[in-house]
Design a protein around this motif. Structure first.
Motif, mmCIF file in Angstrom:
data_model
loop_
_atom_site.group_PDB
_atom_site.id
_atom_site.type_symbol
_atom_site.label_atom_id
_atom_site.label_comp_id
_atom_site.label_asym_id
_atom_site.label_seq_id
_atom_site.Cartn_x
_atom_site.Cartn_y
_atom_site.Cartn_z
ATOM 1 N N ASN A 31 -8.816 9.947 -30.534
ATOM 2 C CA ASN A 31 -8.842 10.441 -29.151
ATOM 3 C C ASN A 31 -8.195 11.808 -28.977
ATOM 4 N N GLY A 32 -7.761 12.427 -30.083
ATOM 5 C CA GLY A 32 -7.262 13.792 -30.015
ATOM 6 C C GLY A 32 -8.446 14.751 -30.112
ATOM 7 N N PHE A 33 -8.162 16.042 -30.093
ATOM 8 C CA PHE A 33 -9.227 17.041 -30.201
ATOM 9 C C PHE A 33 -9.104 17.780 -31.517
ATOM 10 N N LEU A 34 -10.239 18.309 -32.006
ATOM 11 C CA LEU A 34 -10.303 18.968 -33.304
ATOM 12 C C LEU A 34 -11.489 19.920 -33.303
ATOM 13 N N VAL A 35 -11.375 21.043 -34.031
ATOM 14 C CA VAL A 35 -12.514 21.949 -34.167
ATOM 15 C C VAL A 35 -13.209 21.637 -35.485
ATOM 16 N N SER A 78 -4.693 16.191 -46.010
ATOM 17 C CA SER A 78 -3.778 15.855 -44.908
ATOM 18 C C SER A 78 -2.609 16.823 -44.772
ATOM 19 N N SER A 79 -2.288 17.566 -45.827
ATOM 20 C CA SER A 79 -1.178 18.515 -45.735
ATOM 21 C C SER A 79 -1.627 19.874 -45.207
ATOM 22 N N HIS A 80 -2.931 20.091 -45.105
ATOM 23 C CA HIS A 80 -3.446 21.376 -44.627
ATOM 24 C C HIS A 80 -3.512 21.404 -43.107
ATOM 25 N N ASN A 81 -3.525 22.635 -42.553
ATOM 26 C CA ASN A 81 -3.660 22.774 -41.112
ATOM 27 C C ASN A 81 -5.131 22.801 -40.722
ATOM 28 N N CYS A 82 -5.431 22.245 -39.556
ATOM 29 C CA CYS A 82 -6.779 22.369 -39.005
ATOM 30 C C CYS A 82 -6.650 22.876 -37.569
ATOM 31 N N ASP A 83 -7.734 23.434 -37.045
ATOM 32 C CA ASP A 83 -7.697 24.023 -35.715
ATOM 33 C C ASP A 83 -7.864 22.955 -34.643
ATOM 34 N N ILE A 84 -7.032 23.037 -33.616
ATOM 35 C CA ILE A 84 -7.102 22.143 -32.464
ATOM 36 C C ILE A 84 -7.442 23.017 -31.252
ATOM 37 N N PRO A 85 -8.510 22.678 -30.502
ATOM 38 C CA PRO A 85 -8.869 23.518 -29.354
ATOM 39 C C PRO A 85 -7.935 23.278 -28.158
ATOM 40 N N HIS A 86 -7.703 24.325 -27.366
ATOM 41 C CA HIS A 86 -7.010 24.160 -26.083
ATOM 42 C C HIS A 86 -8.054 23.642 -25.102
ATOM 43 N N VAL A 87 -7.914 22.405 -24.657
ATOM 44 C CA VAL A 87 -8.890 21.811 -23.741
ATOM 45 C C VAL A 87 -8.233 21.671 -22.370
ATOM 46 N N ASN A 88 -8.889 22.230 -21.360
ATOM 47 C CA ASN A 88 -8.370 22.145 -19.993
ATOM 48 C C ASN A 88 -9.366 21.424 -19.110
ATOM 49 N N ARG A 89 -8.851 20.659 -18.165
ATOM 50 C CA ARG A 89 -9.697 19.997 -17.171
ATOM 51 C C ARG A 89 -9.247 20.492 -15.807
ATOM 52 N N THR A 90 -10.189 20.963 -15.004
ATOM 53 C CA THR A 90 -9.893 21.486 -13.677
ATOM 54 C C THR A 90 -10.831 20.836 -12.674
ATOM 55 N N GLU A 91 -10.309 20.527 -11.503
ATOM 56 C CA GLU A 91 -11.138 19.928 -10.459
ATOM 57 C C GLU A 91 -11.513 20.982 -9.423
ATOM 58 N N TYR A 92 -12.793 20.962 -9.029
ATOM 59 C CA TYR A 92 -13.299 21.864 -8.002
ATOM 60 C C TYR A 92 -14.111 21.058 -6.998
ATOM 61 N N SER A 144 -12.998 22.712 -19.996
ATOM 62 C CA SER A 144 -13.219 23.995 -20.671
ATOM 63 C C SER A 144 -12.447 24.036 -21.977
ATOM 64 N N ALA A 145 -13.101 24.608 -22.990
ATOM 65 C CA ALA A 145 -12.494 24.764 -24.311
ATOM 66 C C ALA A 145 -13.239 25.857 -25.052
ATOM 67 N N MET A 146 -12.515 26.715 -25.738
ATOM 68 C CA MET A 146 -13.091 27.743 -26.612
ATOM 69 C C MET A 146 -14.152 28.596 -25.902
ATOM 70 N N GLY A 147 -13.887 28.961 -24.656
ATOM 71 C CA GLY A 147 -14.783 29.851 -23.931
ATOM 72 C C GLY A 147 -15.995 29.182 -23.317
ATOM 73 N N GLU A 148 -16.102 27.857 -23.418
ATOM 74 C CA GLU A 148 -17.223 27.120 -22.813
ATOM 75 C C GLU A 148 -16.687 26.248 -21.689
ATOM 76 N N GLU A 149 -17.524 26.043 -20.681
ATOM 77 C CA GLU A 149 -17.154 25.168 -19.574
ATOM 78 C C GLU A 149 -18.321 24.258 -19.243
ATOM 79 N N GLN A 150 -18.009 23.034 -18.831
ATOM 80 C CA GLN A 150 -19.069 22.110 -18.432
ATOM 81 C C GLN A 150 -18.504 21.053 -17.493
ATOM 82 N N ILE A 151 -19.318 20.641 -16.527
ATOM 83 C CA ILE A 151 -18.925 19.563 -15.626
ATOM 84 C C ILE A 151 -18.950 18.266 -16.426
ATOM 85 N N CYS A 152 -17.856 17.487 -16.369
ATOM 86 C CA CYS A 152 -17.801 16.275 -17.179
ATOM 87 C C CYS A 152 -17.561 15.019 -16.345
#
Length: 160
Positions: A31-35, A78-92, A144-152
């Protein structure tokens, strides 16, 4: 250089904020995020394999793209780093739906946001259109994450 010269700078950066941050692969949980392959994904399955004498333990990730729903897999030591996206949720608040599939949204500071399309999820689109046409006050959640946005997601806050 004279004072009459004008300089135009086009900046594509958003104040230096990175789209991702590093995290050790062994600490990424379900349930975490990953690129994966340059796409922001939500992890649905993690399995760790032990390796031989001098190898690395490996993490096998199964994840689903948060924007298009495609299933992606990746195997990372498992000892290497992987990219995790900054994920934001906004209500409009939903103001209008145009014929070409764009929505007009009201931001919290009173401005409008008109650059978002209806989502690809047909059932969500049907719920949004149905609620809007019956005159309900609807609040949409935009992920929104990595420059993309979508209604979810969609929330009904009562009649207008």
């Amino acid at each position: 250089m004279s004072d009459s010269e004008e300089h135009h700078f086009e900046s594509k950066a958003d104040a230096g904020a990175s789209k991702t941050y590093p995290q050790q692969a062994g600490t990424v949980r379900k349930n975490g995020f990953l690129v994966i392959k340059g796409r922001p994904c939500k992890v649905v399955e993690v399995s760790t394999s032990k390796t031989g004498k001098h190898g690395h333990a490996k993490c096998h990730f199964v994840a689903i793209d948060i924007f298009n729903g495609k299933k992606l897999e990746d195997i990372v030591p498992s000892s290497h780093n992987c990219d995790i996206p900054h994920v934001n949720r906004t209500e409009y608040q939903l103001i209008d739906i145009s014929e070409d599939g764009f929505v007009s949204l009201l931001t919290s500071d009173g401005n409008t946001k008109d650059d978002l399309r209806l989502p690809a999820d047909e059932t969500l689109v049907a719920q949004i259109k149905e609620g809007f046409e019956s005159g309900k006050d609807l609040v949409v959640t935009v992920q929104s994450a990595m420059g993309e946005e979508q209604i979810c997601a969609l929330k009904d806050i009562g009649p207008k």
